[in-house]
Design a protein around this motif. Structure first.
Motif, PDB file in Angstrom:
ATOM      1  N   ASN A   1      33.526 -41.482  57.732  1.00 33.21           N
ATOM      2  CA  ASN A   1      33.895 -42.310  56.710  1.00 33.21           C
ATOM      3  C   ASN A   1      33.483 -43.840  56.814  1.00 33.21           C
ATOM      4  OD1 ASN A   1      34.566 -40.257  55.144  1.00 33.21           O
ATOM      5  ND2 ASN A   1      36.759 -40.214  55.895  1.00 33.21           N
ATOM      6  N   THR A   2      32.314 -44.213  57.286  1.00 32.21           N
ATOM      7  CA  THR A   2      31.727 -45.524  57.294  1.00 32.21           C
ATOM      8  C   THR A   2      30.590 -45.722  56.727  1.00 32.21           C
ATOM      9  OG1 THR A   2      30.481 -45.188  59.321  1.00 32.21           O
ATOM     10  CG2 THR A   2      32.726 -46.080  59.662  1.00 32.21           C
ATOM     11  N   ASP A   3      30.246 -46.552  56.195  1.00 29.89           N
ATOM     12  CA  ASP A   3      29.055 -47.159  55.187  1.00 29.89           C
ATOM     13  C   ASP A   3      27.998 -47.820  56.247  1.00 29.89           C
ATOM     14  OD1 ASP A   3      29.627 -45.561  53.103  1.00 29.89           O
ATOM     15  OD2 ASP A   3      30.538 -47.445  52.165  1.00 29.89           O
TER      16      ASP A   3
ATOM     17  N   LYS B   1      27.372 -51.407  54.837  1.00 30.10           N
ATOM     18  CA  LYS B   1      27.486 -51.643  53.268  1.00 30.10           C
ATOM     19  C   LYS B   1      28.907 -51.826  53.165  1.00 30.10           C
ATOM     20  CE  LYS B   1      23.531 -49.246  51.479  1.00 30.10           C
ATOM     21  NZ  LYS B   1      23.110 -48.440  50.768  1.00 30.10           N
ATOM     22  N   GLU B   2      29.617 -52.284  52.031  1.00 26.92           N
ATOM     23  CA  GLU B   2      30.849 -52.304  51.626  1.00 26.92           C
ATOM     24  C   GLU B   2      31.401 -50.626  51.159  1.00 26.92           C
ATOM     25  OE1 GLU B   2      31.619 -54.498  48.086  1.00 26.92           O
ATOM     26  OE2 GLU B   2      32.000 -56.291  49.286  1.00 26.92           O
ATOM     27  N   VAL B   3      32.417 -50.429  51.786  1.00 25.46           N
ATOM     28  CA  VAL B   3      33.154 -49.077  51.887  1.00 25.46           C
ATOM     29  C   VAL B   3      33.080 -48.445  50.183  1.00 25.46           C
ATOM     30  CG1 VAL B   3      35.206 -47.586  51.947  1.00 25.46           C
ATOM     31  CG2 VAL B   3      34.560 -49.373  53.632  1.00 25.46           C
ATOM     32  N   ASN B   4      33.499 -49.245  49.239  1.00 22.81           N
ATOM     33  CA  ASN B   4      33.571 -48.942  47.766  1.00 22.81           C
ATOM     34  C   ASN B   4      32.374 -49.116  47.074  1.00 22.81           C
ATOM     35  OD1 ASN B   4      36.198 -48.274  48.503  1.00 22.81           O
ATOM     36  ND2 ASN B   4      37.098 -50.332  47.808  1.00 22.81           N
ATOM     37  N   GLY B   5      31.316 -49.775  47.539  1.00 26.47           N
ATOM     38  CA  GLY B   5      30.407 -50.252  46.602  1.00 26.47           C
ATOM     39  C   GLY B   5      28.889 -50.149  47.549  1.00 26.47           C
ATOM     40  N   ASP B   6      28.052 -50.709  46.677  1.00 25.77           N
ATOM     41  CA  ASP B   6      26.547 -50.489  47.263  1.00 25.77           C
ATOM     42  C   ASP B   6      26.126 -51.944  47.895  1.00 25.77           C
ATOM     43  OD1 ASP B   6      26.295 -47.861  46.922  1.00 25.77           O
ATOM     44  OD2 ASP B   6      25.595 -48.248  44.689  1.00 25.77           O
ATOM     45  N   LYS B   7      27.075 -52.759  47.844  1.00 28.88           N
ATOM     46  CA  LYS B   7      26.772 -54.050  48.318  1.00 28.88           C
ATOM     47  C   LYS B   7      26.383 -54.206  49.891  1.00 28.88           C
ATOM     48  CE  LYS B   7      28.254 -58.837  48.580  1.00 28.88           C
ATOM     49  NZ  LYS B   7      29.577 -59.877  48.321  1.00 28.88           N
TER      50      LYS B   7
END
Length: 134
Positions: A80-82, A99-105
C-alpha cells in the motif's frame, strides 16, 4: 636440352627468373591486395559482431529493467505505497515516482523531469560531436 630453349623463349624465361630473384622477399602487388583485403574484411566483421553484441546486451538490460520495474510496482501495491517504477527510453534507465497516498499529486520524481531533459540534450550533443545519434 639448353639447345632446345634457345632464342626468345630462353631470354623471356631468363628475364622472369631474374625478376623473381630480384623481387624475392618483397610482396607483390597482387599479394598485397589479397593479404590486406581479408584483414580489413575481418576487422569489419569483428566490429559488426561487437556492435551486435552491444546492441543485444542493451536490449537484454532494457528487458531486465522493465521486468524489474513491474515486479517492484507489484510489491509496492502489495504494501500500500504509491511509489511507481518505470523504464524511460530517453535516459535508458528507471524513473521512480513518489505520489501522495490519497491523490495523484507527484511528491517527487527521481530523476527529476529537468534532469531527464538535460540527459536527453546531452545525448543529442554527444551524438552531434561523434556524428551519430546519442
Amino acid at each position: 636440352m639448353m639447345d632446345n630453349i634457345q632464342g626468345s623463349s630462353f631470354s623471356s624465361l631468363q628475364n622472369k627468373l631474374v625478376s623473381l630473384v630480384s623481387n624475392a622477399g618483397r610482396p607483390s602487388k597482387t599479394a598485397e591486395k589479397t593479404f590486406d583485403e581479408p584483414r580489413v574484411s575481418t576487422q569489419r566483421q569483428n566490429q559488426d559482431i561487437e556492435a551486435y553484441h552491444n546492441d543485444r546486451q542493451k536490449d537484454e538490460l532494457k528487458q531486465e529493467l522493465i521486468l524489474l520495474s513491474g515486479e517492484l510496482n507489484k510489491e509496492m501495491k502489495r504494501i500500500n505505497t504509491d511509489i511507481n517504477f518505470n523504464y524511460n527510453d530517453d535516459i535508458q534507465g528507471l524513473v521512480v515516482t513518489v505520489k501522495e497516498v490519497n491523490g495523484d499529486k507527484v511528491i517527487r520524481e527521481i530523476p527529476s523531469k529537468e534532469a531527464i531533459e538535460l540527459m536527453k540534450k546531452m545525448h543529442d550533443i554527444v551524438g552531434l560531436i561523434f556524428d551519430k545519434k546519442g
